[in-house]
Design a protein around this motif. Sequence first.
Motif, mmCIF file in Angstrom:
data_model
loop_
_atom_site.group_PDB
_atom_site.id
_atom_site.type_symbol
_atom_site.label_atom_id
_atom_site.label_comp_id
_atom_site.label_asym_id
_atom_site.label_seq_id
_atom_site.Cartn_x
_atom_site.Cartn_y
_atom_site.Cartn_z
ATOM 1 N N LEU A 63 69.847 54.768 -35.442
ATOM 2 C CA LEU A 63 68.517 55.306 -35.185
ATOM 3 C C LEU A 63 67.918 54.495 -34.054
ATOM 4 C CD1 LEU A 63 66.145 57.193 -36.064
ATOM 5 C CD2 LEU A 63 65.356 55.293 -37.490
ATOM 6 N N LEU A 64 67.423 55.168 -33.025
ATOM 7 C CA LEU A 64 66.846 54.489 -31.876
ATOM 8 C C LEU A 64 65.338 54.361 -32.042
ATOM 9 C CD1 LEU A 64 68.783 56.394 -29.066
ATOM 10 C CD2 LEU A 64 69.451 54.293 -30.242
ATOM 11 N N LEU A 65 64.829 53.173 -31.799
ATOM 12 C CA LEU A 65 63.388 52.932 -31.801
ATOM 13 C C LEU A 65 62.924 52.883 -30.359
ATOM 14 C CD1 LEU A 65 63.202 49.996 -34.395
ATOM 15 C CD2 LEU A 65 63.291 52.461 -34.840
ATOM 16 N N TRP A 66 62.169 53.902 -29.945
ATOM 17 C CA TRP A 66 61.548 53.907 -28.630
ATOM 18 C C TRP A 66 60.120 53.413 -28.825
ATOM 19 C CZ3 TRP A 66 63.015 59.315 -26.159
ATOM 20 C CH2 TRP A 66 64.407 59.416 -26.080
ATOM 21 N N THR A 67 59.814 52.250 -28.302
ATOM 22 C CA THR A 67 58.534 51.654 -28.648
ATOM 23 C C THR A 67 57.871 50.987 -27.455
ATOM 24 O OG1 THR A 67 57.423 50.200 -30.244
ATOM 25 C CG2 THR A 67 59.538 49.448 -29.383
ATOM 26 N N MET A 68 56.545 50.931 -27.514
ATOM 27 C CA MET A 68 55.749 50.289 -26.471
ATOM 28 C C MET A 68 54.360 49.992 -27.019
ATOM 29 S SD MET A 68 54.286 53.194 -23.880
ATOM 30 C CE MET A 68 53.112 54.428 -24.431
ATOM 31 N N TYR A 69 53.605 49.224 -26.245
ATOM 32 C CA TYR A 69 52.167 49.076 -26.460
ATOM 33 C C TYR A 69 51.507 49.238 -25.093
ATOM 34 C CZ TYR A 69 47.558 47.237 -27.428
ATOM 35 O OH TYR A 69 46.195 47.099 -27.527
ATOM 36 N N VAL A 84 65.541 50.372 -28.975
ATOM 37 C CA VAL A 84 66.194 49.425 -29.875
ATOM 38 C C VAL A 84 67.010 50.181 -30.917
ATOM 39 C CG1 VAL A 84 65.838 47.532 -31.509
ATOM 40 C CG2 VAL A 84 64.304 47.785 -29.534
ATOM 41 N N PRO A 85 68.345 50.046 -30.910
ATOM 42 C CA PRO A 85 69.167 50.731 -31.916
ATOM 43 C C PRO A 85 69.187 49.981 -33.244
ATOM 44 C CG PRO A 85 70.409 50.221 -29.899
ATOM 45 C CD PRO A 85 69.170 49.389 -29.889
ATOM 46 N N VAL A 86 68.985 50.721 -34.311
ATOM 47 C CA VAL A 86 69.092 50.186 -35.673
ATOM 48 C C VAL A 86 70.320 50.797 -36.324
ATOM 49 C CG1 VAL A 86 68.003 50.107 -37.945
ATOM 50 C CG2 VAL A 86 66.614 49.807 -35.881
ATOM 51 N N LEU A 87 71.131 49.970 -36.967
ATOM 52 C CA LEU A 87 72.366 50.418 -37.612
ATOM 53 C C LEU A 87 72.052 50.857 -39.034
ATOM 54 C CD1 LEU A 87 74.744 47.560 -36.386
ATOM 55 C CD2 LEU A 87 74.256 49.766 -35.301
ATOM 56 N N LEU A 88 72.365 52.110 -39.347
ATOM 57 C CA LEU A 88 72.024 52.682 -40.644
ATOM 58 C C LEU A 88 73.199 52.628 -41.604
ATOM 59 C CD1 LEU A 88 70.168 55.846 -39.318
ATOM 60 C CD2 LEU A 88 69.152 53.714 -40.122
ATOM 61 N N PRO A 89 72.928 52.643 -42.900
ATOM 62 C CA PRO A 89 74.023 52.728 -43.875
ATOM 63 C C PRO A 89 74.863 53.983 -43.613
ATOM 64 C CG PRO A 89 71.951 52.217 -44.963
ATOM 65 C CD PRO A 89 71.604 52.550 -43.543
ATOM 66 N N GLY A 90 76.162 53.823 -43.635
ATOM 67 C CA GLY A 90 77.040 54.951 -43.363
ATOM 68 C C GLY A 90 77.523 55.006 -41.930
#
Length: 341
Positions: A179-185, A169-175
């Motif tokens: 940042l990519l969120l690689w996540t699981m359960y 999941v890409p998060v858009l940062l200021p500037g």
Amino acid sequence: MASFNVGLDRDGPGLLYRDILRGEDAQIAAIIDVITAVSPDILVLQKFDFDHDLLALKAFAAQLKQDGPNYPHIFATLPNSGMFTGLDMDGDGYLGDPSDAQGFGSFAGSGGLAILSRFPIAQADVKDFSAFLWADLPGAIPSHTDAGVFPSDAAFAIQRLSTTSHLDVPVLLPGGGRLLLWTMYATPPVFDGPEDRNGRRNHDETLFWLKYANGELPWQPDDFPFVLLGGLNLDPVDGAGRSDALLRLLSDPRVQDVQPASSAGRQVSEQQGGVNNTHRGDPALDTADWPDQPGRPGNMRVDYVLPSADLTVINSGVHWPADGTADAASTHRLVWVDIAF
């Protein structure tokens, strides 16, 4: 950045949404207190029931905004947990129970993943790997018996790797950065038999990220910093499970394991020492407070926040108040890492 297994998986669809709206649930109030105390900018939740319109997640974010941090950006997708298959997926001879779903769950959406963020989420660019078949993972170790693939060829042919989800999941940062969120359960590596289906699946759910980072899967990771976070449901040294993939991940030079810790975790372990004498790891790193039984390791490190090596880590911790105020929230503790750009 934070990861938190909140245990908000209810017995049926809509019940979590109902409980949030009523505003009387002690567990939900305690969870809000924990999140407010840490106030992360980006928070990934495990075991949060999914509904199609994200009504429960929206209501939860609204409740948080009243009492603490504001998360204007949310994200969740339909998990594999509770997804009906019509086959006997655990080999017990019965059909239609929660173990026969793609991931353990009594209804579609049970115990999913959710993301709350102060920064925008590039939803159009999310990579959802949850439909990826276990059989298609290079180097996978699926369970077998003398009779062949367990529980059956038909079941394994449709078996997805993800118990819940695997997401990038890409998060858009200021500037303008990302940042990519690689996540699981992942599935707990227990609650099975000598075929070790859950233990093997847990191993391969973690192995997925190593294969993804290596470019060995149909998708290529984008060239941005990432944080791998979520419930891997395995301790590096304690408890049941196959630790090879986890140990490889924690030692991979592309990843930083800064070992978030708490002093209360060590104190709790010391208090339980008369009952629990098999714990080998550093109890300060534990993230789950489980009932102690003789001959078992008790509390373990099973929740992770692992920044990529190109990120600057400022601080980290496991939110475990010594006064026990987090006990009512979850058996798991919120794990956080501060990073700078």
